[in-house]
Design a protein around this motif. Structure first.
Motif, PDB file in Angstrom:
ATOM      1  N   PRO A 102       0.846  -1.189   0.000  1.00 49.55           N
ATOM      2  CA  PRO A 102       0.000   0.000   0.000  1.00 49.55           C
ATOM      3  C   PRO A 102       0.887   1.247   0.000  1.00 49.55           C
ATOM      4  CG  PRO A 102      -0.611  -1.511   1.779  1.00 49.55           C
ATOM      5  CD  PRO A 102       0.697  -1.961   1.219  1.00 49.55           C
ATOM      6  N   VAL A 103       0.456   2.283  -0.711  1.00 44.79           N
ATOM      7  CA  VAL A 103       1.273   3.493  -0.778  1.00 44.79           C
ATOM      8  C   VAL A 103       0.402   4.716  -0.539  1.00 44.79           C
ATOM      9  CG1 VAL A 103       1.117   3.551  -3.314  1.00 44.79           C
ATOM     10  CG2 VAL A 103       2.938   4.815  -2.176  1.00 44.79           C
ATOM     11  N   GLY A 104       0.825   5.528   0.429  1.00 42.16           N
ATOM     12  CA  GLY A 104       0.164   6.793   0.711  1.00 42.16           C
ATOM     13  C   GLY A 104       0.843   7.883  -0.098  1.00 42.16           C
TER      14      GLY A 104
ATOM     15  N   LEU B 203      -6.319   3.235  -0.386  1.00 47.85           N
ATOM     16  CA  LEU B 203      -4.983   3.607  -0.841  1.00 47.85           C
ATOM     17  C   LEU B 203      -4.588   2.699  -2.002  1.00 47.85           C
ATOM     18  CD1 LEU B 203      -2.914   3.872   2.487  1.00 47.85           C
ATOM     19  CD2 LEU B 203      -3.899   5.746   1.159  1.00 47.85           C
TER      20      LEU B 203
ATOM     21  N   SER C 257      -2.776  -0.037  -3.682  1.00 47.14           N
ATOM     22  CA  SER C 257      -2.154  -1.188  -3.018  1.00 47.14           C
ATOM     23  C   SER C 257      -1.805  -2.239  -4.055  1.00 47.14           C
ATOM     24  CB  SER C 257      -3.107  -1.788  -1.985  1.00 47.14           C
ATOM     25  OG  SER C 257      -3.455  -0.840  -1.003  1.00 47.14           O
TER      26      SER C 257
ATOM     27  N   ALA D 275       4.829  -0.754  -6.158  1.00 50.32           N
ATOM     28  CA  ALA D 275       3.883   0.318  -5.834  1.00 50.32           C
ATOM     29  C   ALA D 275       3.941   1.423  -6.886  1.00 50.32           C
ATOM     30  CB  ALA D 275       4.178   0.878  -4.451  1.00 50.32           C
TER      31      ALA D 275
ATOM     32  N   CYS E 203       5.304  -1.549   8.559  1.00 51.43           N
ATOM     33  CA  CYS E 203       5.190  -2.908   8.043  1.00 51.43           C
ATOM     34  C   CYS E 203       4.189  -3.663   8.914  1.00 51.43           C
ATOM     35  CB  CYS E 203       6.549  -3.599   8.069  1.00 51.43           C
ATOM     36  SG  CYS E 203       6.551  -5.222   7.291  1.00 51.43           S
ATOM     37  N   TRP E 204       3.241  -4.305   8.251  1.00 54.56           N
ATOM     38  CA  TRP E 204       2.236  -5.114   8.925  1.00 54.56           C
ATOM     39  C   TRP E 204       2.482  -6.572   8.561  1.00 54.56           C
ATOM     40  CZ3 TRP E 204       1.652  -0.125   8.598  1.00 54.56           C
ATOM     41  CH2 TRP E 204       0.793   0.549   9.458  1.00 54.56           C
TER      42      TRP E 204
ATOM     43  N   PHE F 128       2.417  -6.557   4.582  1.00 52.40           N
ATOM     44  CA  PHE F 128       2.033  -5.312   3.930  1.00 52.40           C
ATOM     45  C   PHE F 128       3.128  -4.304   4.270  1.00 52.40           C
ATOM     46  CE2 PHE F 128      -1.791  -7.679   4.460  1.00 52.40           C
ATOM     47  CZ  PHE F 128      -2.638  -7.316   3.431  1.00 52.40           C
TER      48      PHE F 128
ATOM     49  N   VAL G  96       4.091  -0.709   3.924  1.00 50.61           N
ATOM     50  CA  VAL G  96       3.405   0.541   3.615  1.00 50.61           C
ATOM     51  C   VAL G  96       4.444   1.612   3.297  1.00 50.61           C
ATOM     52  CG1 VAL G  96       1.784   2.267   4.460  1.00 50.61           C
ATOM     53  CG2 VAL G  96       1.514  -0.146   5.130  1.00 50.61           C
TER      54      VAL G  96
ATOM     55  N   GLY H  33      -2.107   0.566   7.076  1.00 51.45           N
ATOM     56  CA  GLY H  33      -1.398   1.822   6.853  1.00 51.45           C
ATOM     57  C   GLY H  33      -2.287   2.998   6.516  1.00 51.45           C
ATOM     58  N   THR H  34      -3.573   2.773   6.262  1.00 56.19           N
ATOM     59  CA  THR H  34      -4.462   3.855   5.885  1.00 56.19           C
ATOM     60  C   THR H  34      -4.443   4.981   6.919  1.00 56.19           C
ATOM     61  OG1 THR H  34      -5.920   2.388   4.634  1.00 56.19           O
ATOM     62  CG2 THR H  34      -6.863   4.477   5.367  1.00 56.19           C
TER      63      THR H  34
END
Length: 175
Positions: free
Chosen positions: A51-53, A73, A75, A88, A108-109, A126, A128, A169-170
């Motif tokens: 995922p990328v913000g 986001l 992803s 990403a 990191c999740w 994930f 992020v 990460g949202t």
């Protein structure tokens, strides 16, 4: 090439999320759950995600990949041994037409699942990323294109839409 403060390694070189988990330089969230065998099988076959913000001017890029998809986001799936940052970056470019600059690993999740029926386990990561558009200034317009690889909708938001999905990460980028 962009670098970050994880052993001064280039972001594009990150292909193994366990190196981030062991570095101590990245915020790590770990979840564990005992679930049915079918869910473990699904997660075992699922790719890791990036995922990328993408943020600029107080707004964050949010997209719906299909008409039936929730806002979230960007992803991307990440193939084994592939760069999380490049995956990403390419996902955003393909789905929105925007070029982005990856600035850092935001977190990191790691989700670990165990089957309640067997001793099978599965882990999914994930990684992020935080990014910005490659152009300076206000949030650039998301190009409109009806191409087969484009997202159904994409735009800049200050808050996640009410029907949005909160991928890992949202909360780092949107309320």
């Amino acid at each position: 090439m962009t670098t970050h403060d994880i052993d001064d390694r280039p972001i594009d070189s990150i292909t193994d999320p366990d190196t981030l988990l062991d570095s101590g330089d990245v915020s790590v969230t770990e979840d564990t759950a005992v679930v049915d065998e079918e869910t473990v099988e699904f997660v075992a076959d699922a790719p890791d995600m990036a995922p990328v913000g993408v943020t600029t001017g107080g707004e964050t890029l949010v997209m719906r990949v299909t008409e039936d998809c929730s806002w979230k986001l960007p992803s991307s799936n990440v193939a084994p041994e592939a760069s999380f940052a490049e995956s990403a970056r390419e996902w955003v470019r393909t789905n929105t037409g925007l070029d982005i600059s990856i600035e850092s690993v935001a977190g990191c999740w790691r989700h670990r699942l165990s089957s309640r029926e067997t001793d099978r386990t599965a882990t999914r990561h994930f990684v992020v990323l935080a990014a910005s558009p490659s152009v300076d200034g206000q949030a650039p317009a998301v190009p409109v294109d009806d191409g087969p690889d484009r997202a159904a909708e994409a735009g800049w938001f200050e808050r996640l839409p009410d029907d949005g999905a909160r991928v890992p990460g949202t909360g780092l980028f949107l309320d």
